[in-house]
Design a protein around this motif. Structure first.
Motif, PDB file in Angstrom:
ATOM      1  N   HIS A 253       8.393  -5.896  -6.536  1.00  0.00           N
ATOM      2  CA  HIS A 253       9.290  -6.993  -6.215  1.00  0.00           C
ATOM      3  C   HIS A 253      10.437  -6.447  -5.381  1.00  0.00           C
ATOM      4  CE1 HIS A 253       7.075  -9.539  -8.952  1.00  0.00           C
ATOM      5  NE2 HIS A 253       7.116  -8.573  -9.846  1.00  0.00           N
ATOM      6  N   GLU A 254      11.241  -7.354  -4.878  1.00  0.00           N
ATOM      7  CA  GLU A 254      12.332  -6.957  -3.984  1.00  0.00           C
ATOM      8  C   GLU A 254      13.073  -5.717  -4.514  1.00  0.00           C
ATOM      9  OE1 GLU A 254      13.569  -7.147  -0.453  1.00  0.00           O
ATOM     10  OE2 GLU A 254      12.261  -8.747  -1.178  1.00  0.00           O
ATOM     11  N   GLU A 255      13.523  -5.811  -5.764  1.00  0.00           N
ATOM     12  CA  GLU A 255      14.370  -4.729  -6.288  1.00  0.00           C
ATOM     13  C   GLU A 255      13.820  -4.092  -7.553  1.00  0.00           C
ATOM     14  OE1 GLU A 255      16.954  -3.374  -4.872  1.00  0.00           O
ATOM     15  OE2 GLU A 255      16.799  -4.723  -3.158  1.00  0.00           O
ATOM     16  N   SER A 256      12.598  -4.458  -7.922  1.00  0.00           N
ATOM     17  CA  SER A 256      12.085  -3.888  -9.163  1.00  0.00           C
ATOM     18  C   SER A 256      10.564  -3.750  -9.115  1.00  0.00           C
ATOM     19  CB  SER A 256      12.494  -4.742 -10.366  1.00  0.00           C
ATOM     20  OG  SER A 256      11.802  -5.972 -10.325  1.00  0.00           O
ATOM     21  N   ILE A 257      10.064  -3.027 -10.092  1.00  0.00           N
ATOM     22  CA  ILE A 257       8.627  -2.796 -10.215  1.00  0.00           C
ATOM     23  C   ILE A 257       8.164  -3.413 -11.531  1.00  0.00           C
ATOM     24  CG2 ILE A 257       6.876  -1.030 -10.616  1.00  0.00           C
ATOM     25  CD1 ILE A 257       8.536   0.873  -8.945  1.00  0.00           C
ATOM     26  N   GLU A 258       7.015  -4.044 -11.487  1.00  0.00           N
ATOM     27  CA  GLU A 258       6.428  -4.627 -12.695  1.00  0.00           C
ATOM     28  C   GLU A 258       5.178  -3.816 -13.009  1.00  0.00           C
ATOM     29  OE1 GLU A 258       5.853  -8.771 -12.028  1.00  0.00           O
ATOM     30  OE2 GLU A 258       4.342  -8.974 -13.597  1.00  0.00           O
ATOM     31  N   CYS A 329       5.970  15.501  -4.066  1.00  0.00           N
ATOM     32  CA  CYS A 329       6.594  14.289  -4.606  1.00  0.00           C
ATOM     33  C   CYS A 329       6.875  13.280  -3.487  1.00  0.00           C
ATOM     34  CB  CYS A 329       7.880  14.619  -5.336  1.00  0.00           C
ATOM     35  SG  CYS A 329       8.566  13.159  -6.144  1.00  0.00           S
ATOM     36  N   THR A 330       6.472  12.045  -3.699  1.00  0.00           N
ATOM     37  CA  THR A 330       6.685  11.009  -2.689  1.00  0.00           C
ATOM     38  C   THR A 330       7.637   9.917  -3.192  1.00  0.00           C
ATOM     39  OG1 THR A 330       4.705   9.898  -3.503  1.00  0.00           O
ATOM     40  CG2 THR A 330       4.427  11.314  -1.580  1.00  0.00           C
ATOM     41  N   CYS A 331       8.364  10.206  -4.277  1.00  0.00           N
ATOM     42  CA  CYS A 331       9.240   9.181  -4.854  1.00  0.00           C
ATOM     43  C   CYS A 331      10.629   9.240  -4.222  1.00  0.00           C
ATOM     44  CB  CYS A 331       9.323   9.355  -6.362  1.00  0.00           C
ATOM     45  SG  CYS A 331       7.762   8.975  -7.162  1.00  0.00           S
ATOM     46  N   TYR A 332      10.805   8.526  -3.115  1.00  0.00           N
ATOM     47  CA  TYR A 332      12.106   8.549  -2.457  1.00  0.00           C
ATOM     48  C   TYR A 332      12.927   7.305  -2.757  1.00  0.00           C
ATOM     49  CZ  TYR A 332       9.268   6.099   1.100  1.00  0.00           C
ATOM     50  OH  TYR A 332       8.422   5.255   1.755  1.00  0.00           O
ATOM     51  N   ARG A 333      12.384   6.428  -3.600  1.00  0.00           N
ATOM     52  CA  ARG A 333      13.157   5.259  -4.013  1.00  0.00           C
ATOM     53  C   ARG A 333      13.484   5.368  -5.491  1.00  0.00           C
ATOM     54  NH1 ARG A 333       9.809   2.229  -0.794  1.00  0.00           N
ATOM     55  NH2 ARG A 333      10.891   1.457   1.059  1.00  0.00           N
ATOM     56  N   ASP A 334      14.346   4.485  -5.961  1.00  0.00           N
ATOM     57  CA  ASP A 334      14.636   4.465  -7.393  1.00  0.00           C
ATOM     58  C   ASP A 334      14.750   3.009  -7.815  1.00  0.00           C
ATOM     59  OD1 ASP A 334      15.190   5.069  -9.946  1.00  0.00           O
ATOM     60  OD2 ASP A 334      17.230   5.807  -9.585  1.00  0.00           O
ATOM     61  N   LEU A 335      13.609   2.382  -8.038  1.00  0.00           N
ATOM     62  CA  LEU A 335      13.579   0.961  -8.359  1.00  0.00           C
ATOM     63  C   LEU A 335      13.598   0.753  -9.867  1.00  0.00           C
ATOM     64  CD1 LEU A 335      10.792   0.072  -5.783  1.00  0.00           C
ATOM     65  CD2 LEU A 335      13.199  -0.568  -5.610  1.00  0.00           C
ATOM     66  N   GLY A 336      14.228  -0.317 -10.304  1.00  0.00           N
ATOM     67  CA  GLY A 336      14.255  -0.637 -11.727  1.00  0.00           C
ATOM     68  C   GLY A 336      12.906  -1.159 -12.194  1.00  0.00           C
ATOM     69  N   ILE A 337      12.743  -1.217 -13.504  1.00  0.00           N
ATOM     70  CA  ILE A 337      11.499  -1.726 -14.093  1.00  0.00           C
ATOM     71  C   ILE A 337      11.777  -3.120 -14.648  1.00  0.00           C
ATOM     72  CG2 ILE A 337       9.753  -1.360 -15.866  1.00  0.00           C
ATOM     73  CD1 ILE A 337       9.676   0.789 -13.720  1.00  0.00           C
ATOM     74  N   LYS A 338      10.935  -4.055 -14.289  1.00  0.00           N
ATOM     75  CA  LYS A 338      11.096  -5.434 -14.707  1.00  0.00           C
ATOM     76  C   LYS A 338      10.820  -5.584 -16.209  1.00  0.00           C
ATOM     77  CE  LYS A 338      10.286  -9.800 -12.584  1.00  0.00           C
ATOM     78  NZ  LYS A 338       9.692 -10.520 -11.477  1.00  0.00           N
ATOM     79  N   ALA A 339      11.689  -6.312 -16.921  1.00  0.00           N
ATOM     80  CA  ALA A 339      11.470  -6.552 -18.349  1.00  0.00           C
ATOM     81  C   ALA A 339      10.272  -7.476 -18.535  1.00  0.00           C
ATOM     82  CB  ALA A 339      12.716  -7.189 -18.964  1.00  0.00           C
ATOM     83  N   SER A 340       9.552  -7.278 -19.644  1.00  0.00           N
ATOM     84  CA  SER A 340       8.337  -8.068 -19.844  1.00  0.00           C
ATOM     85  C   SER A 340       8.653  -9.558 -19.970  1.00  0.00           C
ATOM     86  CB  SER A 340       7.557  -7.569 -21.052  1.00  0.00           C
ATOM     87  OG  SER A 340       8.291  -7.818 -22.231  1.00  0.00           O
TER      88      SER A 340
END
Lengths: 431, 431
Positions: A253-258, A329-340
């Motif tokens: 998602h725009e600012e988070s990962i589910e 390592c390819t993690c150059y972002r730091d996105l939040g995790i979406k609550a269930s």
């Protein structure tokens, strides 16, 4: 100068690696323009008789291999967290490249290991950690690198897919098929890591990290297992033109990962619906490429060995080109995790009610109060004045559904909520 | 220093490449750790108004781009043989890396181009030349490099797959669906390259060369188109639990390669049977990995652009690691091509006969004389004293089948041989 390989572990995957390196030695030598030699293999008991042969040396001392200055590449196929983690870190410190099949370790300590590889300037490859022989990690890191990935949906646990496929095809019950899978060796004596969804969650955390360039660990993943699925649910799914699969779903998602692993009802025309038995597949949607799918055997000695040996070949090509440690390592972002509670999906709800006037109307009202409407309804008589109702909702917030279910539970005409299963309709139509 | 890109051609694929490079610029920059700049684009008429914008310069002079010392990578998306071939050769001579989507050129002059790339020490990548966004070439060169590939079966022409899917789903006739496909832009005004199988044959020659490490060119491929397929054949196929697809098949035998493109009857439980519409898929069997399949959009501006841009990213990573020109030509074998009379497949034969006693017995005898037996038979009455018979043979030598068909044609009770279609049963069972 030959490339020397040290292998840690000679179980299912380790034996597959040895067998492929030996059988396809000539082709691999031509493809890498290198002579490859298995120098040492770590085993519990070097004295045991074994039916593999070669010039390699068996040892029960890890440091014999990790600190051997002639060993160029360490293949870790022991599995589990320790001592695998310490061995890999020591191998990198000793200036060796590492190829591993260890999903548990990557899912928990991926960052630490990839950082160590970067510090050492060595390769750490782990294609075999997810989906056996299917080259999904290479696809995400290289072949789809032009894309922003918006969704990834995998069938990445062979045991649960075998069980659900057999239940669907043969109309059988969960525990019966599980027992059969155990006797055939497709399920462990303690099957919980598979059937509870943890194995799939570990793999999903690895895939989501790479697909979205943001670190996802096991604890981020919402997990639900398949033991609640009955043959009745599969029969209703079939009636709806669907089947049930244990899906590992990651959405950007725009600012988070589910990220979630759970059984899901899936339309039969979805490419994943035809993935049966012990096969795995990963469906990936990218902004440029559109829908893609990668299909193959998700486990087994040779399929997993195929991924390990292809990684070894990649490392050797890097060694020759002097280009190791390019893409760790390819993690150059730091996105939040979406609550269930914020997940947005459709649901299948199967319940037993009193067969009286206005029950369905009242149910519809209770859901409507939570802003949830239905896409389809099946009602069937069950015994004396009872009815079984299957409700399929339109997509809704998971939090809203939980509120609605609380009201439904409190409604006296509802005798039992048999099951609540998420309904995955797919990203786009599959023409 | 930015990486400068020169693009030859701004048609469907070229526009997709520009759009992806612009839209995903930030991610691509992070993934390559390089600033990427489209410097110049070759077009027919630089004065035409266009709805793309950027700092690049449009030119109608190829040498403006090919000889620009600041251009690092040339993207060739003009298509066709000339001037594309000369442009690529000149680009390599000028020390530029090349990414191309040109299947016609690769199928005819692949060896010359790859040799030129090796001589120049530059990369020549061509993922987009086959199956649009599906990363099948990277899979064969890298991710499945541990394997000896024994078979590759592709649905790699979207136009014919759209036509056959629509015929199967809607029970419609070939020419009707073809006309519709033309009006929707899925088929060309002159559809012959697609419907006659030539487009698929070009792509197959590229894939087979890589899969088997031995050069295969267009003229090596046995080709048969789909115009002979009728809705009656599709109805019988459905009755047999099958569908009909235009398959591109490559098999590796001990000392030879079998390459053929033709419509084939395929069991519905084969992974390729569910690949419908404009989707493509390539099914690959390797000795270690077993059965795998790669699925996605086989054409279109963005899917093909995805493959081109992913190749550009790979070239940039190579430039940075100083490791270009590692894997160009992979044909280190020189295997012969199997004659079509030696193909060994099952056949579907549909014929109209007089409905008299002993006709079927005589037919069976005529086939038995050529050592061919039947796996299944369907017989249906047709009008006055006529019957339609569908015979499905067990696998047999194609030469033997031709002999049997000669006898069948000479048999007076046979009124017409409606169709003869190969029957592909798949390498292994798909559990």
């Amino acid at each position: 100068m030959p490339i020397n390989i040290g292998i840690l572990g000679l179980g299912t995957v380790g034996s597959g690696v040895v067998s492929i390196l030996q059988q396809n030695a000539e082709d691999i030598q031509t493809r890498t323009q290198s002579e490859i030699q298995i120098k040492k293999i770590l085993v519990r008991n070097p004295e045991l008789p074994r039916n593999i042969q070669g010039k390699f040396q068996l040892t029960d001392q890890a440091n014999d291999i990790l600190q051997d200055p002639e060993v160029d590449i360490i293949v870790e196929v022991i599995g589990g967290i320790e001592p695998a983690r310490s061995y890999i870190l020591e191998a990198l410190r000793q200036g060796k490249h590492v190829v591993t099949a260890n999903k548990d370790l990557l899912a928990l300590h991926g960052q630490e290991l990839l950082d160590a590889a970067n510090t050492a300037g060595k390769d750490l490859y782990f294609e075999a950690s997810v989906a056996g022989g299917i080259p999904i990690i290479a696809a995400l890191k290289h072949a789809l690198a032009a894309n922003r990935i918006s969704a990834l949906i995998g069938i990445i646990n062979g045991t649960t897919n075998y069980i659900l496929s057999a239940m669907a095809e043969q109309g059988r019950d969960y525990f019966e098929v599980l027992a059969e899978a155990q006797s055939l060796g497709y399920a462990e004596a303690d099957p919980s890591a598979d059937v509870d969804g943890l194995d799939a969650a570990r793999k999903l955390s690895i895939l989501a990290s790479i697909a979205f360039n943001s670190r996802v660990t096991l604890k981020d993943v919402f997990v639900e297992g398949i033991s609640k699925i009955t043959r009745q649910d599969l029969a209703y799914a079939a009636e709806l033109g669907c089947t049930i699969k244990l899906l590992a779903i990651a959405k950007h998602h725009e600012e988070s990962i589910e990220v979630r692993v759970h059984p899901a009802i899936l339309p039969m025309n979805h490419p994943l619906a035809a993935v049966n038995g012990v096969y795995n597949a990963i469906y990936v949607v990218g902004d440029a490429v559109g829908e893609t799918m990668f299909y193959g055997r998700g486990a087994g000695s040779l399929p997993t060995g195929s991924a390990v040996v292809s990684d070894i070949i990649r490392v050797i090509r890097n060694i020759q080109a002097n280009s190791t440690s390019m893409i760790n390592c390819t993690c150059y972002r730091d996105l939040g995790i979406k609550a269930s509670s914020e997940f947005f999906t459709a649901f299948y709800i199967r319940l037993l009610v009193k067969d009286e006037p206005r029950v369905l109307a009242t149910l519809a009202l209770l859901f409507a109060e939570a802003n949830i409407s239905f896409a389809s309804i099946i009602q069937k008589p069950r015994g004396e004045q009872q009815a079984e109702i299957v409700l399929v909702t339109h997509p809704c917030r998971e939090g809203a559904l939980q509120e609605a279910l609380d009201s439904v539970r409190a409604y006296s005409k509802v005798l039992m909520i048999h099951n609540v299963i998420r309904f995955e309709k797919g990203e786009e139509s599959n023409s």
